[in-house]
Design a protein around this motif. Structure first.
Motif, PDB file in Angstrom:
ATOM      1  N   LYS A  12       8.441   7.543   7.351  1.00 39.80           N
ATOM      2  CA  LYS A  12       9.472   7.854   6.361  1.00 39.80           C
ATOM      3  C   LYS A  12      10.876   7.665   6.933  1.00 39.80           C
ATOM      4  N   ARG A  13      11.030   7.955   8.216  1.00 40.52           N
ATOM      5  CA  ARG A  13      12.346   7.880   8.846  1.00 40.52           C
ATOM      6  C   ARG A  13      12.824   6.445   9.052  1.00 40.52           C
ATOM      7  N   MET A  14      11.940   5.465   8.880  1.00 39.65           N
ATOM      8  CA  MET A  14      12.310   4.067   9.118  1.00 39.65           C
ATOM      9  C   MET A  14      12.487   3.329   7.799  1.00 39.65           C
ATOM     10  N   PRO A  15      13.702   2.897   7.507  1.00 42.46           N
ATOM     11  CA  PRO A  15      13.968   2.229   6.228  1.00 42.46           C
ATOM     12  C   PRO A  15      13.111   0.994   5.985  1.00 42.46           C
ATOM     13  N   ARG A  16      12.659   0.332   7.036  1.00 40.64           N
ATOM     14  CA  ARG A  16      11.879  -0.903   6.859  1.00 40.64           C
ATOM     15  C   ARG A  16      10.478  -0.637   6.307  1.00 40.64           C
ATOM     16  N   VAL A  17      10.060   0.623   6.318  1.00 40.61           N
ATOM     17  CA  VAL A  17       8.716   0.970   5.826  1.00 40.61           C
ATOM     18  C   VAL A  17       8.801   1.372   4.360  1.00 40.61           C
ATOM     19  N   GLN A  18       7.965   0.762   3.549  1.00 40.47           N
ATOM     20  CA  GLN A  18       7.863   1.103   2.133  1.00 40.47           C
ATOM     21  C   GLN A  18       6.432   1.545   1.824  1.00 40.47           C
ATOM     22  N   PHE A  19       6.297   2.377   0.792  1.00 45.38           N
ATOM     23  CA  PHE A  19       4.998   2.952   0.438  1.00 45.38           C
ATOM     24  C   PHE A  19       4.634   2.548  -0.989  1.00 45.38           C
ATOM     25  N   ALA A  20       3.337   2.256  -1.185  1.00 48.83           N
ATOM     26  CA  ALA A  20       2.882   1.819  -2.509  1.00 48.83           C
ATOM     27  C   ALA A  20       1.543   2.456  -2.846  1.00 48.83           C
ATOM     28  N   GLY A  21       1.438   2.938  -4.085  1.00 48.58           N
ATOM     29  CA  GLY A  21       0.167   3.415  -4.619  1.00 48.58           C
ATOM     30  C   GLY A  21      -0.389   2.358  -5.555  1.00 48.58           C
ATOM     31  N   VAL A  22      -1.626   1.915  -5.337  1.00 50.85           N
ATOM     32  CA  VAL A  22      -2.186   0.823  -6.129  1.00 50.85           C
ATOM     33  C   VAL A  22      -3.542   1.205  -6.716  1.00 50.85           C
ATOM     34  N   ASP A  23      -3.869   0.550  -7.824  1.00 51.04           N
ATOM     35  CA  ASP A  23      -5.181   0.706  -8.457  1.00 51.04           C
ATOM     36  C   ASP A  23      -6.066  -0.507  -8.220  1.00 51.04           C
ATOM     37  N   SER A  24      -5.414  -1.664  -8.004  1.00 52.08           N
ATOM     38  CA  SER A  24      -6.162  -2.894  -7.776  1.00 52.08           C
ATOM     39  C   SER A  24      -5.250  -3.904  -7.082  1.00 52.08           C
ATOM     40  N   PRO A  25      -5.827  -4.956  -6.486  1.00 59.11           N
ATOM     41  CA  PRO A  25      -4.985  -5.992  -5.868  1.00 59.11           C
ATOM     42  C   PRO A  25      -3.996  -6.610  -6.854  1.00 59.11           C
ATOM     43  N   ARG A  26      -4.345  -6.617  -8.135  1.00 62.07           N
ATOM     44  CA  ARG A  26      -3.452  -7.207  -9.137  1.00 62.07           C
ATOM     45  C   ARG A  26      -2.109  -6.469  -9.204  1.00 62.07           C
ATOM     46  N   ASP A  27      -2.128  -5.171  -8.904  1.00 67.93           N
ATOM     47  CA  ASP A  27      -0.872  -4.413  -8.885  1.00 67.93           C
ATOM     48  C   ASP A  27       0.106  -5.014  -7.893  1.00 67.93           C
ATOM     49  N   LEU A  28      -0.411  -5.487  -6.765  1.00 71.07           N
ATOM     50  CA  LEU A  28       0.437  -6.096  -5.745  1.00 71.07           C
ATOM     51  C   LEU A  28       0.883  -7.489  -6.179  1.00 71.07           C
ATOM     52  N   LYS A  29      -0.015  -8.230  -6.822  1.00 70.75           N
ATOM     53  CA  LYS A  29       0.316  -9.570  -7.288  1.00 70.75           C
ATOM     54  C   LYS A  29       1.399  -9.518  -8.358  1.00 70.75           C
ATOM     55  N   ASP A  30       1.253  -8.588  -9.305  1.00 70.67           N
ATOM     56  CA  ASP A  30       2.202  -8.473 -10.417  1.00 70.67           C
ATOM     57  C   ASP A  30       3.376  -7.560 -10.093  1.00 70.67           C
ATOM     58  N   GLN A  31       3.353  -6.956  -8.917  1.00 70.34           N
ATOM     59  CA  GLN A  31       4.392  -6.004  -8.497  1.00 70.34           C
ATOM     60  C   GLN A  31       4.511  -4.849  -9.490  1.00 70.34           C
ATOM     61  N   THR A  32       3.347  -4.350  -9.920  1.00 73.67           N
ATOM     62  CA  THR A  32       3.312  -3.209 -10.836  1.00 73.67           C
ATOM     63  C   THR A  32       2.776  -1.968 -10.134  1.00 73.67           C
ATOM     64  N   TYR A  33       2.788  -2.000  -8.808  1.00 74.40           N
ATOM     65  CA  TYR A  33       2.287  -0.847  -8.056  1.00 74.40           C
ATOM     66  C   TYR A  33       3.260   0.333  -8.166  1.00 74.40           C
ATOM     67  N   ARG A  34       2.757   1.486  -7.813  1.00 73.57           N
ATOM     68  CA  ARG A  34       3.546   2.721  -7.887  1.00 73.57           C
ATOM     69  C   ARG A  34       4.354   2.867  -6.600  1.00 73.57           C
ATOM     70  N   GLU A  35       5.663   2.933  -6.716  1.00 68.68           N
ATOM     71  CA  GLU A  35       6.510   3.081  -5.544  1.00 68.68           C
ATOM     72  C   GLU A  35       6.583   4.550  -5.138  1.00 68.68           C
TER      73      GLU A  35
END
Length: 351
Positions: free
Chosen positions: A143-166
């Protein structure tokens, strides 16, 4: 039938008349040459027709058939937090590798440093968020490092469509122990309020006050002018959306002799999932390691100003860099995380 035909004939006659009138208004050929001035010709079109821009049909046909060039996608590293043997996890990994991204191991996750280039995406299955989010390895460090981002996903398609939960995107919230409001002076409360307003200009920060704490302070305000002043300041901050009073819950029960701050903060961390940081503010910090293991920071109220300014440094939202994945030096002793150089204006000794 005859009446309808008559109406149709009249309508056609009106339309024909309009077209004749428009043509009569149009300049004659010899007048068209004079419209643009001496020696200048200007294209003229029948005003009754839809205007059509000049188009090179050859170019249009060529461009419509030419393949469109896509902007190259930036590569990044990723870590998938796996809770079981569900095929979902391997599907996500396979998809991201196919897209050109690079999986990093648990060992490499622990050695990530803020100075290293490029984004790191930490992925958790959405249905695991409620029960396993706080168990992500090295959560607080990440969390302390800005370069790290977190994503909650239901399927690989969430990552493809960029519809994942930030998750953990920016800002944070603060929960204080039962002694902070009692012991700080109105001047110190004002300093904390000013600081929260200052850092809040970049991202949302809130001080979450327990109902029980506020009730206790109101009881003191009946006989104590300082407590009355603090109540007045808190009321102003509530209106300014800097302070929020938590709804009555288990911590506020009369039969609750001692706050379970860890459990409370872990629940708030889930409820305020977009807040990057969860902070426990204490007059006498204890069990910091236990809180840290669950992604929560413990702050000493005396160092609050300095520590909060470090945390509130705006996160780099555009961390997707153009550089391809690089082999990095994972030596954990190579560098230390940068710290803010801002001089704290807070009273250095609040108690």
């Amino acid at each position: 039938g005859g009446g309808g035909g008559g109406e149709g004939g009249e309508q056609a006659e009106r339309w024909s008349k309009k077209r004749r009138t428009a043509r009569e208004r149009a300049p004659r050929p010899e007048e068209r040459r004079r419209v643009g001035g001496l020696g200048q010709k200007r294209n003229w079109r029948d005003p009754t027709l839809c205007p059509m821009p000049n188009v090179n049909h050859r170019d249009f046909h060529h461009s419509s058939l030419a393949p469109q060039k896509e902007t190259p996608k930036a590569s990044y590293k990723f870590y998938v937090y796996q809770t079981n043997s569900d095929p979902f996890f391997q599907e996500v990994k396979d998809f991201l590798k196919k897209e050109g991204h690079r999986e990093i191991s648990f060992m490499h996750l622990s050695a990530i440093h803020a100075h290293q280039p490029g984004k790191v995406l930490v992925i958790i299955q959405n249905k695991d968020v409620e029960t396993h989010l706080h168990q992500i390895p090295y959560l607080l460090k990440l969390k302390r490092m800005p370069r790290v981002q977190f994503a909650g996903v239901d399927s690989p398609r969430d990552l493809k469509d960029q519809t994942y939960r930030e998750l953990f995107t920016s800002g944070g919230f603060i929960v204080s122990d039962g002694n902070v409001l009692d012991k700080i002076t109105p001047e110190q409360l004002q300093q904390i309020s000013d600081l929260l307003e200052e850092v809040g200009s970049e991202s949302e920060w809130k001080w979450m006050v327990h109902f029980r704490e506020l009730k206790k302070l109101k009881e003191l305000a009946r006989e104590d002018s300082a407590a009355r002043w603090k109540i007045s300041l808190l009321s102003q901050n509530i209106e300014a959306n800097i302070v929020e009073v938590l709804p009555f819950h288990g911590c506020d029960s009369k039969c609750q002799t001692k706050y379970d701050y860890l459990d409370c903060l872990m629940k708030l961390q889930l409820q305020r999932i977009s807040s990057r940081f969860a902070v426990f503010l204490s007059a006498k910090p204890e069990n910091g390691d236990v809180f840290a293991q669950n992604g929560i920071i413990v702050m000493d109220v005396n160092n609050f100003a300095k520590d909060l300014r470090i945390l509130s440094t705006p996160l780099q939202s555009t961390l997707v860099t153009e550089n391809a994945i690089e082999d990095e030096d994972y030596d954990s002793t190579a560098t230390q995380e940068s710290t803010a150089t801002h001089t704290s204006q807070m009273d250095p000794d609040m108690f």
